[in-house]
Design a protein around this motif. Sequence first.
Motif, PDB file in Angstrom:
ATOM      1  N   GLN A  33      -9.270 -23.161 -61.998  1.00 32.31           N
ATOM      2  CA  GLN A  33      -8.349 -22.745 -62.753  1.00 32.31           C
ATOM      3  C   GLN A  33      -7.556 -24.255 -63.342  1.00 32.31           C
ATOM      4  OE1 GLN A  33      -8.208 -19.757 -64.319  1.00 32.31           O
ATOM      5  NE2 GLN A  33      -9.885 -19.406 -62.969  1.00 32.31           N
ATOM      6  N   GLU A  34      -7.077 -24.823 -62.452  1.00 33.23           N
ATOM      7  CA  GLU A  34      -6.286 -26.037 -62.579  1.00 33.23           C
ATOM      8  C   GLU A  34      -6.704 -27.265 -61.435  1.00 33.23           C
ATOM      9  OE1 GLU A  34      -2.049 -24.841 -64.140  1.00 33.23           O
ATOM     10  OE2 GLU A  34      -2.402 -24.465 -62.070  1.00 33.23           O
ATOM     11  N   ASP A  36      -5.339 -31.135 -59.469  1.00 38.41           N
ATOM     12  CA  ASP A  36      -4.287 -32.053 -59.409  1.00 38.41           C
ATOM     13  C   ASP A  36      -5.358 -33.302 -59.318  1.00 38.41           C
ATOM     14  OD1 ASP A  36      -2.297 -30.527 -59.446  1.00 38.41           O
ATOM     15  OD2 ASP A  36      -2.156 -30.051 -57.313  1.00 38.41           O
ATOM     16  N   LYS A 117      -8.601 -28.070 -66.588  1.00 33.18           N
ATOM     17  CA  LYS A 117      -7.105 -28.052 -66.812  1.00 33.18           C
ATOM     18  C   LYS A 117      -6.367 -28.763 -65.851  1.00 33.18           C
ATOM     19  CE  LYS A 117      -2.995 -25.189 -67.676  1.00 33.18           C
ATOM     20  NZ  LYS A 117      -2.560 -23.856 -67.992  1.00 33.18           N
ATOM     21  N   ARG A 119      -3.280 -29.939 -63.746  1.00 35.14           N
ATOM     22  CA  ARG A 119      -2.001 -29.396 -63.686  1.00 35.14           C
ATOM     23  C   ARG A 119      -1.012 -30.949 -63.214  1.00 35.14           C
ATOM     24  NH1 ARG A 119       0.289 -26.321 -58.059  1.00 35.14           N
ATOM     25  NH2 ARG A 119       0.068 -28.599 -57.258  1.00 35.14           N
ATOM     26  N   SER A 120      -1.503 -31.615 -62.852  1.00 34.62           N
ATOM     27  CA  SER A 120      -0.590 -32.958 -62.470  1.00 34.62           C
ATOM     28  C   SER A 120      -1.576 -34.214 -62.235  1.00 34.62           C
ATOM     29  CB  SER A 120       0.170 -32.849 -61.351  1.00 34.62           C
ATOM     30  OG  SER A 120      -0.667 -32.671 -59.977  1.00 34.62           O
ATOM     31  N   SER A 121      -1.048 -35.334 -62.393  1.00 32.95           N
ATOM     32  CA  SER A 121      -1.771 -36.429 -62.272  1.00 32.95           C
ATOM     33  C   SER A 121      -0.867 -37.480 -61.672  1.00 32.95           C
ATOM     34  CB  SER A 121      -2.426 -36.804 -63.346  1.00 32.95           C
ATOM     35  OG  SER A 121      -1.369 -37.523 -64.421  1.00 32.95           O
ATOM     36  N   THR A 140      -6.612 -26.070 -51.433  1.00 33.96           N
ATOM     37  CA  THR A 140      -7.440 -25.698 -52.342  1.00 33.96           C
ATOM     38  C   THR A 140      -7.899 -24.291 -52.280  1.00 33.96           C
ATOM     39  OG1 THR A 140      -9.576 -26.733 -51.544  1.00 33.96           O
ATOM     40  CG2 THR A 140      -8.028 -28.108 -53.028  1.00 33.96           C
ATOM     41  N   PRO A 144      -4.482 -25.019 -56.735  1.00 36.77           N
ATOM     42  CA  PRO A 144      -5.449 -25.829 -57.527  1.00 36.77           C
ATOM     43  C   PRO A 144      -6.358 -26.644 -57.032  1.00 36.77           C
ATOM     44  CG  PRO A 144      -3.009 -26.023 -58.011  1.00 36.77           C
ATOM     45  CD  PRO A 144      -3.247 -25.339 -56.772  1.00 36.77           C
ATOM     46  N   TYR A 146      -8.568 -30.268 -56.214  1.00 34.92           N
ATOM     47  CA  TYR A 146      -7.987 -31.542 -55.819  1.00 34.92           C
ATOM     48  C   TYR A 146      -8.976 -32.720 -56.177  1.00 34.92           C
ATOM     49  CZ  TYR A 146      -6.253 -35.301 -52.501  1.00 34.92           C
ATOM     50  OH  TYR A 146      -5.909 -36.316 -52.175  1.00 34.92           O
TER      51      TYR A 146
END
Length: 280
Positions: A33-34, A36, A117, A119-121, A140, A144, A146
């Motif tokens: 789904q997302e 990182d 998608k 979510r963060s970087s 995970t 999200p 990883y």
Amino acid sequence: MLRFWLVLSAALLLSACAPFHRPLAAADRNKVQEVDVRVVVAQESFMFSAQPPGVSAATGGGLIGALIDSSVQQTRQKEMSAEVQAIVGPLLDYDYRVEAGKALTTLLAEPSSFPLKIRSSQVLAAMPLKAEQEARIAATKTGPAYMVLLLQYALEPGLGAFTTRTSALLWQEGRSEPSYRASAIFQTPIGGTARAAVLRRLTANDGQVLRGVMRESMAQTLHAVALDIAGARSGGVKTARFNVNGSWVTLAGQSFDEQPGRVLFRDQDGAMYSVRNTAP
């Protein structure tokens, strides 16, 4: 510095005991789904290395990294010390992590350019400690996915080319084994015959050329990983020139993307290359 070599050694051991390429299965891709994303650049400046003993430049051996005779290599490294010191000084003001962060920001501004998608970087200076890394992977299971991109960068001897080598891994659903694993190599020639002239060109206008090459290397690496995760199919065989420890060799592989002046292909082990498709 010690921590960097430990991380790099771990990456080489990982590549030695597992295939370079483990595609992301469609079923696993659909479950993400997302994600990182963490880019780990565990070095403060450029790496330089002498050509490993017993390796013929004509064969292109040791592109990913090979265990070599340490005593012979140490001698060659000492012989290079004067050249390295002359090169490193003018380049210390240029931080690869900063430019990698800019490339990540551009990617986040164009979410359609990555199949998962994000979510963060974040760009990190070192791998997380073992306990932290294991906890993040375990998380995970309910959170999200990883992804870690462990990257090293170098100027080839003679300043003929700028190279990055990246190991990409993706964990999901709490599994300790990554569901995706890949190696991505970026290289671009920087040309020139005299070291001083090359350095002047790289660092002119506050390092405009060098900073641009750094950002391009990160962008191209992310592009190659994105295409691979999306399941890009291989096309015909392409050849390109590649600088190995200061000598140019010809590489060939199955292409999976082309851009003006640049081709992406996979070698027989599945490692991905983003290289210029014109001879230097």
